[in-house]
Each structure stands twice: as C-alpha cells, then as structure tokens.
Design an enzyme around this catalytic site. Structure first.
Site, short mmCIF file in Angstrom:
data_model
loop_
_atom_site.label_atom_id
_atom_site.label_comp_id
_atom_site.label_asym_id
_atom_site.label_seq_id
_atom_site.Cartn_x
_atom_site.Cartn_y
_atom_site.Cartn_z
N ASN A 92 0.87 -1.18 0.00
CA ASN A 92 0.00 0.00 0.00
C ASN A 92 0.90 1.23 0.00
O ASN A 92 1.51 1.55 1.02
CB ASN A 92 -0.89 -0.06 1.26
CG ASN A 92 -1.71 1.20 1.46
OD1 ASN A 92 -1.79 2.05 0.59
ND2 ASN A 92 -2.33 1.31 2.63
N TRP A 93 0.98 1.88 -1.16
CA TRP A 93 1.89 3.03 -1.26
C TRP A 93 1.33 4.28 -0.59
O TRP A 93 2.02 5.30 -0.48
CB TRP A 93 2.20 3.33 -2.74
CG TRP A 93 3.02 2.27 -3.42
CD1 TRP A 93 3.48 1.10 -2.86
CD2 TRP A 93 3.47 2.27 -4.77
NE1 TRP A 93 4.19 0.39 -3.79
CE2 TRP A 93 4.20 1.08 -4.98
CE3 TRP A 93 3.33 3.17 -5.84
CZ2 TRP A 93 4.79 0.77 -6.20
CZ3 TRP A 93 3.91 2.86 -7.07
CH2 TRP A 93 4.64 1.66 -7.24
N LYS A 94 0.08 4.24 -0.19
CA LYS A 94 -0.58 5.39 0.46
C LYS A 94 -0.43 6.65 -0.40
O LYS A 94 -0.36 6.55 -1.62
CB LYS A 94 -0.05 5.57 1.88
CG LYS A 94 -0.17 4.27 2.69
CD LYS A 94 0.04 4.46 4.16
CE LYS A 94 -0.10 3.12 4.86
NZ LYS A 94 0.00 3.21 6.30
N HIS A 147 -9.49 1.06 5.37
CA HIS A 147 -8.18 1.23 6.02
C HIS A 147 -8.35 2.17 7.22
O HIS A 147 -9.15 3.11 7.18
CB HIS A 147 -7.17 1.80 5.02
CG HIS A 147 -5.77 1.76 5.55
ND1 HIS A 147 -5.30 2.69 6.46
CD2 HIS A 147 -4.75 0.90 5.33
CE1 HIS A 147 -4.04 2.39 6.77
NE2 HIS A 147 -3.69 1.32 6.10
N GLU A 191 -6.71 4.57 8.23
CA GLU A 191 -6.50 5.99 7.94
C GLU A 191 -7.76 6.59 7.31
O GLU A 191 -8.05 7.78 7.51
CB GLU A 191 -5.27 6.14 7.03
CG GLU A 191 -3.99 5.91 7.83
CD GLU A 191 -2.82 5.33 7.05
OE1 GLU A 191 -2.86 5.35 5.80
OE2 GLU A 191 -1.87 4.84 7.69
N GLU A 215 -4.98 -4.92 10.98
CA GLU A 215 -3.95 -3.91 11.13
C GLU A 215 -4.19 -3.12 12.42
O GLU A 215 -4.97 -2.16 12.43
CB GLU A 215 -3.99 -2.94 9.94
CG GLU A 215 -3.76 -3.61 8.61
CD GLU A 215 -3.24 -2.62 7.57
OE1 GLU A 215 -2.15 -2.86 7.05
OE2 GLU A 215 -3.92 -1.62 7.31
N GLY A 262 2.84 2.26 10.65
CA GLY A 262 3.76 3.36 10.39
C GLY A 262 4.54 3.80 11.61
O GLY A 262 5.19 4.84 11.60
N SER A 316 3.88 -2.14 10.27
CA SER A 316 5.33 -2.13 10.40
C SER A 316 5.99 -3.45 10.00
O SER A 316 6.98 -3.87 10.59
CB SER A 316 5.75 -1.72 11.82
OG SER A 316 5.30 -0.41 12.11
N GLY A 356 2.94 -1.16 4.25
CA GLY A 356 2.93 0.25 3.89
C GLY A 356 4.34 0.73 3.57
O GLY A 356 4.86 0.54 2.47
N GLY A 357 5.00 1.30 4.58
CA GLY A 357 6.32 1.93 4.38
C GLY A 357 7.32 1.08 3.61
O GLY A 357 7.97 1.57 2.67
P1 PGA Z 1 3.07 0.27 7.61
O1 PGA Z 1 1.56 0.44 7.05
O2 PGA Z 1 3.59 -1.02 7.01
O3 PGA Z 1 3.79 1.47 7.14
O4 PGA Z 1 2.97 0.17 9.07
C1 PGA Z 1 0.71 -0.66 6.91
C2 PGA Z 1 -0.62 -0.22 6.36
O5 PGA Z 1 -1.12 0.83 6.75
O6 PGA Z 1 -1.22 -0.92 5.52
#
Ligand code: PGA
Length: 250
Positions: A9-11, A94, A96, A164, A170, A210, A231-232
């Site tokens: 997930n590149w966000k 998600h 967020e 998650e 993150g 993470s 994500g990251g």
């Molecule tokens: P992260 O994000 O790997 O940066 O913790 C995961 C996600 O939000 O899908």
C-alpha cells in the site's frame, strides 16, 4: 487453505514519474516470486501507468479506496467501475480512512458490497487502536468491525481480510507475532460463525503494521497468518521483493 498474499500500500506517496521508477525497479524481482499473490496499490493517479508496466506479469493491481456510489455528483471521488476497469483488488476501510475521513462501519459495508458487485476483490481492513487494546476491548472492536463490514455479504469467496492494529501502522512498533496470530485466530473464528466452515476457511487473512524484510519471516511462519499488507516497506523495492520472497519460502 487460503492463498498467500503480499500487498503493498503506497498510500499518498509517489508522483506518477516516481511510481513508474519504483515499479520498474521492483517488477522483475516481484514477478519472479512464485506461490504468493503479489498486489501493488499505488495512488489513483498512477494506476493506469503502473498497469502498463505490470501487464503480462504475475503482479496484480489494487486501489487504496473507492466510493460506494456508482456515478454522479461526488466531486473528488472514484466509482467502483472506474476502479474495476484497471484493478483486481481494492483496499476498503483502512484505518486511515476511518480515522481521517470518518468512514464508519456502514460506509465500509456498502463499499465491500459494491466492490464485489463490480467484480473487485475487497481487502477489508480491521484493527483496534492503542487505548482499545490497553483497555482490553481489542477483540470485541475487531469482531464488531468484521461483523458490520461483512453484513449481508452473501459471497465471501472473493474477500480478503487485513488485521492492522492502528498502533502498529507506520510506527515501527509491529505487533508481536503471538498477538497478531492470536487476533487472526479470533478473526478466523468470527468468519466461521458468520459464514460457516467451508466458506470462511479460504479467506486469506493478512497482517499489517510495520512489516519489513527483517520481521516478515516470523509472521509468515505463523499458521494463522496467510499474508501481509505492507505500507512503508513497500516503497523500497529491495525490501518489498524480499518480503514477498520470504513469504514464498515458508
Ligand atoms: P506500515 O503500514 O507497514 O507502514 O505500518 C501498513 C498499512 O497501513 O497498511
């Protein structure tokens, strides 16, 4: 047995040109990984360029969100059919989205339903925040999100679920494999009670929060964890390809 899945997930990162560069750098490595479904979820603006790059490979394309309405006066939103024209998957609910854009369980449920109608595979995200975990209600929060997110969904054969925990996203503080595996077991049991044994046993359960190339093998070895939503670390080609490779090697 559910399939193994590694989704990135590149966000809200990567312009179109940066996306093209990133995808070009990870394409061959990712494509060469067998036995694991690989999904890349770039920002909307990059989707069609990424599709051009991954065409003919084993890499799938996902969107990070979509609206539940079919079309119309919803400035700034993207409809299910628009996504389905180029993607196979879509991330729904998600944390967020829930936190910053006030998506509630009802919105999430509508999105899951219309995603399925559009022929997309929804990756339904659930997870508790830190204060919910500390006060001992993590399990009921996650069960509640799952039950309302899947309300009136008749065919579950195309759904993925991502657990998650918000406090692990993150932050660099990943959930322990034991905590993650335990919650995935609860999610599997909840799916079983909603859907019955057979239908639920094929739903892939992903852990997210993470995840990186250094901790993936621990998660991959847990029987309750079928895949990861990253994500990251998905913004780093070597890291992400390594995650996919280690997932495949288990
Ligand atoms: P992260 O994000 O790997 O940066 O913790 C995961 C996600 O939000 O899908």
């Amino acid at each position: 047995m559910p399939k193994s899945v590694v989704a990135g997930n590149w966000k809200m990162n990567m312009t179109i040109s940066q996306s093209v560069e990133l995808m070009s750098r990870m394409k061959a490595g990712l494509d060469s990984v067998d036995k694991v479904e690989k999904i890349i979820c770039p920002p909307f603006t990059s989707l069609s360029r990424i599709l051009d790059i991954i065409g003919g490979t084993s890499i799938n394309l996902g969107a990070q969100n979509m609206h539940y309405e079919e079309r119309g006066a919803y400035t700034g939103e993207i409809a299910p059919d628009m996504i389905a024209e180029i993607c196979t998957h879509v991330i729904i609910g998600h944390s967020e989205r829930r936190q910053y854009f006030y998506e509630n369980d009802g919105d999430v449920n509508r999105k899951v339903q219309v995603a399925l109608q559009a022929g997309l595979i929804p990756i339904l995200c659930v997870g508790e925040n830190l204060s919910q975990r500390k006060s001992g209600i993590a399990q009921s929060v996650v069960e509640g999100q799952l039950i309302s997110g899947l309300l009136d969904v008749a065919d579950m054969s195309k759904i993925y679920v991502a657990y998650e925990p918000i406090w692990a996203i993150g932050t660099g503080v990943s959930a322990s494999v034991q905590d993650a595996g335990e919650m995935m077991g609860i999610i599997r049991a909840t799916l079983q009670s909603i859907l019955g044994g057979d239908a639920s046993s094929s739903v892939p359960l992903l852990y997210g929060g993470s995840v990186n190339a250094n901790n993936i093998s621990d998660y991959a070895q847990n029987d309750n964890i079928d895949g990861v939503l990253v994500g990251g670390a998905s913004l780093d080609p070597d890291n992400f390809v390594s995650i996919a490779r280690q997932m495949a090697d288990i």
